[in-house]
Design a protein around this motif. Structure first.
Motif, PDB file in Angstrom:
ATOM      1  N   PRO A   5       0.760  -1.256   0.000  1.00 29.57           N
ATOM      2  CA  PRO A   5       0.000   0.000   0.000  1.00 29.57           C
ATOM      3  C   PRO A   5       0.787   1.301   0.000  1.00 29.57           C
ATOM      4  O   PRO A   5       0.217   2.356  -0.274  1.00 29.57           O
ATOM      5  CB  PRO A   5      -0.842  -0.097   1.276  1.00 29.57           C
ATOM      6  N   ASN A   6       2.069   1.295   0.301  1.00 30.80           N
ATOM      7  CA  ASN A   6       2.773   2.553   0.596  1.00 30.80           C
ATOM      8  C   ASN A   6       2.681   3.606  -0.498  1.00 30.80           C
ATOM      9  O   ASN A   6       2.360   4.768  -0.237  1.00 30.80           O
ATOM     10  CB  ASN A   6       4.250   2.268   0.904  1.00 30.80           C
ATOM     11  N   ASN A   7       3.010   3.252  -1.730  1.00 30.67           N
ATOM     12  CA  ASN A   7       3.037   4.245  -2.806  1.00 30.67           C
ATOM     13  C   ASN A   7       1.644   4.772  -3.131  1.00 30.67           C
ATOM     14  O   ASN A   7       1.475   5.954  -3.443  1.00 30.67           O
ATOM     15  CB  ASN A   7       3.686   3.656  -4.061  1.00 30.67           C
ATOM     16  N   GLY A   8       0.644   3.914  -3.052  1.00 28.53           N
ATOM     17  CA  GLY A   8      -0.729   4.350  -3.307  1.00 28.53           C
ATOM     18  C   GLY A   8      -1.230   5.320  -2.256  1.00 28.53           C
ATOM     19  O   GLY A   8      -1.883   6.322  -2.583  1.00 28.53           O
ATOM     20  N   HIS A  48      -2.355  10.896  -0.421  1.00 25.64           N
ATOM     21  CA  HIS A  48      -2.108  11.977   0.525  1.00 25.64           C
ATOM     22  C   HIS A  48      -1.690  13.255  -0.197  1.00 25.64           C
ATOM     23  O   HIS A  48      -2.176  14.345   0.122  1.00 25.64           O
ATOM     24  CB  HIS A  48      -1.038  11.561   1.533  1.00 25.64           C
ATOM     25  N   LYS A  49      -0.812  13.126  -1.157  1.00 27.68           N
ATOM     26  CA  LYS A  49      -0.360  14.300  -1.908  1.00 27.68           C
ATOM     27  C   LYS A  49      -1.512  14.952  -2.658  1.00 27.68           C
ATOM     28  O   LYS A  49      -1.621  16.187  -2.706  1.00 27.68           O
ATOM     29  CB  LYS A  49       0.774  13.919  -2.860  1.00 27.68           C
ATOM     30  N   ALA A  50      -2.402  14.126  -3.219  1.00 25.66           N
ATOM     31  CA  ALA A  50      -3.575  14.669  -3.914  1.00 25.66           C
ATOM     32  C   ALA A  50      -4.490  15.393  -2.937  1.00 25.66           C
ATOM     33  O   ALA A  50      -5.026  16.473  -3.243  1.00 25.66           O
ATOM     34  CB  ALA A  50      -4.326  13.543  -4.628  1.00 25.66           C
ATOM     35  N   VAL A  51      -4.685  14.826  -1.754  1.00 23.12           N
ATOM     36  CA  VAL A  51      -5.539  15.448  -0.737  1.00 23.12           C
ATOM     37  C   VAL A  51      -4.928  16.763  -0.254  1.00 23.12           C
ATOM     38  O   VAL A  51      -5.645  17.760  -0.069  1.00 23.12           O
ATOM     39  CB  VAL A  51      -5.782  14.479   0.445  1.00 23.12           C
ATOM     40  N   VAL A  52      -3.625  16.792  -0.057  1.00 23.40           N
ATOM     41  CA  VAL A  52      -2.960  18.030   0.360  1.00 23.40           C
ATOM     42  C   VAL A  52      -3.162  19.117  -0.691  1.00 23.40           C
ATOM     43  O   VAL A  52      -3.468  20.272  -0.366  1.00 23.40           O
ATOM     44  CB  VAL A  52      -1.461  17.782   0.628  1.00 23.40           C
ATOM     45  N   GLU A  53      -3.026  18.770  -1.964  1.00 21.66           N
ATOM     46  CA  GLU A  53      -3.232  19.735  -3.048  1.00 21.66           C
ATOM     47  C   GLU A  53      -4.657  20.289  -3.030  1.00 21.66           C
ATOM     48  O   GLU A  53      -4.873  21.502  -3.129  1.00 21.66           O
ATOM     49  CB  GLU A  53      -2.944  19.080  -4.400  1.00 21.66           C
ATOM     50  N   LYS A  69       3.912  11.014   3.290  1.00 20.95           N
ATOM     51  CA  LYS A  69       4.757  12.115   3.718  1.00 20.95           C
ATOM     52  C   LYS A  69       5.239  12.906   2.513  1.00 20.95           C
ATOM     53  O   LYS A  69       5.620  12.317   1.505  1.00 20.95           O
ATOM     54  CB  LYS A  69       5.947  11.582   4.509  1.00 20.95           C
ATOM     55  N   LEU A  70       5.226  14.230   2.635  1.00 20.57           N
ATOM     56  CA  LEU A  70       5.804  15.087   1.618  1.00 20.57           C
ATOM     57  C   LEU A  70       7.271  15.337   1.962  1.00 20.57           C
ATOM     58  O   LEU A  70       7.606  15.551   3.128  1.00 20.57           O
ATOM     59  CB  LEU A  70       5.081  16.437   1.558  1.00 20.57           C
TER      60      LEU A  70
END
Length: 204
Positions: free
Chosen positions: A77-80, A85-90, A116-117
Motif C-alpha cells: 500500500p505505501n506508494n498508493g 495523501h499528496k492529492a488530498v494536500v493539493e 509524507k511530503l
C-alpha cells in the motif's frame, strides 16, 4: 490566522490541531472522503470530543481509484497511500485559498515513511499555492507519545472501518467491493488509536 488540519481522528492529527489552537490560530479539521464509504464518521466523533469544527472534503472517486490501482500493481500500500495523501494536500490547499485560510497542516511526523511530503514537495506546494504547510516533522514517536499522554484520552483497538478515518478505510472498501481482491492480503494487521477527548486538566 486560520488553519485547516487534515484529520483522521487519531493522535497525531489531533496533536497538530491542539498545538495550533494553543498558539492562537483558528483551527478547523478536514477529513477527505471519496464517496465509497462514510469513513469520516469516526473523525467527526473525535472532533466533537475536542470541540473543534469538522469539515468533510468530498473528492472525486477517480483519485481513490488511481491510488488503488497503484496499490494493486505494487502489491503493497505505501506508494498508493502516498499518492493519495499528496492529492488530498493539493485539494486542501485549493480549498484553503478559496476560504481565505493561510495554513494547511497534518499529523505526519519525523518517523513516518508514508504518507509524507519531502522538503522539495513542501516548498513547491507553498510556492504554487501561496500557503503555509505545517506538519510534525521534528517530532519523533517518543515525543509524540509523551505529548499525547498529557493531552488526550484515547482508545486503541484493531484497525477496522468503524474506528478510523484514515485513507486506508476507503481504499480497502474499494478494493473489496470493486477490484475482486481481498484487501487483508495487502494491508498488515495493526492497531488504531482514536482521540475521544481531552484530559480533564487541559483547557483550550
Amino acid at each position: 490566522m486560520k488553519a485547516y488540519v487534515l484529520f483522521s481522528g487519531g493522535k497525531d492529527s489531533s496533536l497538530m490541531a491542539i498545538l495550533l489552537k494553543k498558539m492562537g490560530i483558528e483551527v478547523e479539521l478536514l477529513t477527505a472522503n471519496f464517496g465509497v464509504y462514510n469513513s469520516y464518521v469516526p473523525s467527526q466523533k473525535s472532533a466533537e470530543s475536542l470541540k473543534i469544527k469538522h469539515n468533510v472534503l468530498n473528492l472525486n472517486k477517480k483519485i481513490l481509484n488511481n491510488a488503488v490501482d497503484i496499490i494493486l500493481n505494487d502489491g503493497f500500500p505505501n506508494n498508493g497511500i502516498s499518492y493519495l495523501h499528496k492529492a488530498v494536500v493539493e485539494k486542501s490547499a485549493d480549498l484553503a485559498n478559496k476560504k481565505k485560510f493561510s495554513i494547511i497542516a497534518d499529523g505526519t511526523r519525523r518517523d513516518d515513511r508514508t504518507p509524507k511530503l519531502d522538503k522539495n514537495e513542501i516548498r513547491s506546494l507553498e510556492d504554487r499555492k501561496n500557503i503555509q504547510y505545517i506538519n510534525l516533522d521534528s517530532f519523533g514517536y517518543k515525543t509524540i507519545d509523551y505529548l499525547v499522554s498529557k493531552l488526550f484520552n484515547i482508545t486503541q483497538e484493531g484497525s477496522n472501518r468503524d474506528n478510523s478515518s484514515d485513507y486506508e478505510v476507503e481504499i480497502r472498501c474499494l478494493i473489496d467491493k470493486e477490484k475482486g481482491v481481498n484487501s487483508a492480503d495487502l494491508f498488515p494487521k495493526h492497531f488504531q488509536t482514536r482521540v475521544i477527548g481531552l484530559n480533564r486538566i487541559q483547557k483550550l
